[in-house]
Motif scaffolding. Sequence first.
Motif, PDB file in Angstrom:
ATOM      1  N   TYR A 288     114.682  95.938  53.787  1.00 45.10           N
ATOM      2  CA  TYR A 288     113.652  94.916  53.955  1.00 45.10           C
ATOM      3  C   TYR A 288     113.799  93.785  52.942  1.00 45.10           C
ATOM      4  O   TYR A 288     112.816  93.104  52.620  1.00 45.10           O
ATOM      5  N   ILE A 289     115.015  93.580  52.429  1.00 44.86           N
ATOM      6  CA  ILE A 289     115.211  92.650  51.325  1.00 44.86           C
ATOM      7  C   ILE A 289     114.882  91.213  51.712  1.00 44.86           C
ATOM      8  O   ILE A 289     114.413  90.428  50.878  1.00 44.86           O
ATOM      9  N   TYR A 290     115.075  90.813  52.948  1.00 45.15           N
ATOM     10  CA  TYR A 290     114.838  89.425  53.345  1.00 45.15           C
ATOM     11  C   TYR A 290     113.368  89.155  53.642  1.00 45.15           C
ATOM     12  O   TYR A 290     112.835  88.108  53.268  1.00 45.15           O
ATOM     13  N   ASP A 291     112.711  90.072  54.304  1.00 44.37           N
ATOM     14  CA  ASP A 291     111.311  89.859  54.674  1.00 44.37           C
ATOM     15  C   ASP A 291     110.332  90.328  53.606  1.00 44.37           C
ATOM     16  O   ASP A 291     109.241  89.750  53.476  1.00 44.37           O
ATOM     17  N   TYR A 292     110.695  91.353  52.854  1.00 39.44           N
ATOM     18  CA  TYR A 292     109.810  91.907  51.822  1.00 39.44           C
ATOM     19  C   TYR A 292     110.601  92.100  50.526  1.00 39.44           C
ATOM     20  O   TYR A 292     110.861  93.230  50.098  1.00 39.44           O
ATOM     21  N   PRO A 293     111.002  90.999  49.879  1.00 40.30           N
ATOM     22  CA  PRO A 293     111.851  91.127  48.680  1.00 40.30           C
ATOM     23  C   PRO A 293     111.159  91.779  47.498  1.00 40.30           C
ATOM     24  O   PRO A 293     111.819  92.250  46.573  1.00 40.30           O
ATOM     25  N   HIS A 294     109.821  91.827  47.507  1.00 44.55           N
ATOM     26  CA  HIS A 294     109.120  92.404  46.358  1.00 44.55           C
ATOM     27  C   HIS A 294     109.428  93.892  46.198  1.00 44.55           C
ATOM     28  O   HIS A 294     109.325  94.430  45.090  1.00 44.55           O
ATOM     29  N   LEU A 295     109.826  94.561  47.275  1.00 43.92           N
ATOM     30  CA  LEU A 295     110.181  95.977  47.163  1.00 43.92           C
ATOM     31  C   LEU A 295     111.394  96.180  46.252  1.00 43.92           C
ATOM     32  O   LEU A 295     111.532  97.227  45.615  1.00 43.92           O
ATOM     33  N   ALA A 296     112.280  95.198  46.185  1.00 51.77           N
ATOM     34  CA  ALA A 296     113.454  95.269  45.314  1.00 51.77           C
ATOM     35  C   ALA A 296     113.232  94.565  43.988  1.00 51.77           C
ATOM     36  O   ALA A 296     113.815  94.952  42.961  1.00 51.77           O
ATOM     37  N   ILE A 297     112.388  93.534  43.991  1.00 54.21           N
ATOM     38  CA  ILE A 297     112.194  92.747  42.763  1.00 54.21           C
ATOM     39  C   ILE A 297     111.502  93.575  41.686  1.00 54.21           C
ATOM     40  O   ILE A 297     111.908  93.554  40.515  1.00 54.21           O
TER      41      ILE A 297
END
Length: 327
Positions: A288-297
């Motif tokens: 989900y890195i493009y739509d929900y980048p906060h999961l990785a940030i």
Amino acid sequence: MSPANPFTRRKDRIDELAATAASPSGGIAEAGAVDEKPGVSLIASAWSRLKRSPVFLLGAGITLVFVVLALVSPLIAPHDPAAGLLLDQVRPQSNPVPGPQDGFPLGADSRGRDLLSRLLVGSQQTLIVGVFATITGLAGGLSLGILAGAFGGWVDALVMRVVDVMLSIPSLLLAFSIAAVAARPSQVTVIIAVAAVQVPVFARLLRGSMLAQRSSDHVVAARALGVTERAIVFRHMLPNSLAPVIVQSTLVLAVSIIDAAALSFLGLGNPNDRQPEWGQMLGRAQTYIYDYPHLAIYPALCIIVVALGFTLMGESLREALDPKSRR
């Protein structure tokens, strides 16, 4: 009355200076007096410099906050990190990742689990992997370093050739290869893989310190007095060689955390995501890195900040304890 002989005047002046210096309250004696102060140990001197170093204080502050959070994270986590409390809000097509809401300030992941709770509990798993990997690597490096530095000769040559081979392989590639050999990935395999990478670093550093101690005055004196070689190694050489190794361990701890996160990111860590770990969370967020980048940030920022704290503290310790690098 004829002027005095120059030699007589010079003799009188010398006698006057000698009498002044010999007197208890003489000016020359006071001018040459030294204000004696008690000696300061290396640790006390280093600590006095570290207290005034903003770099050390920043690194120590980050490290202290991380350790405290890791220890108390199960108690302060608002929810169970393995419970899908927002699973009913997960819609694979329209809303795969629930956003922030009351009681869930950072939202949830794709399985409805509280992201803040997983970050807090994940700090404990990250600390466990980093600390145990560093301790294991330190133990292996000390064993090889003592063998090479104490015996020298063919033992030193053999140990150092093994160390050179290990150092010739990129650290992450070596850790990846060791972790991939395991039949089933787990937290233990990550610890062993990361520790194996750190062994040659500690071994080379300790070996160099012990070789420098072999020709020191106190070792030569102990050998001349008939002290056994074992006592010389463990009572004279090793204690005086550990300071740079201890400083290096703080820097290695930061590298261990990054390497462990990299292995978990690649899928070689603990497969059970009910026990969150920052590298594992970072790997699962790629979907989900493009739509929900906060999961990785969020987990990436945690890894960066913690590694920075250990690095700043380690570099400050090195500068304070090493006379060659003091500013």
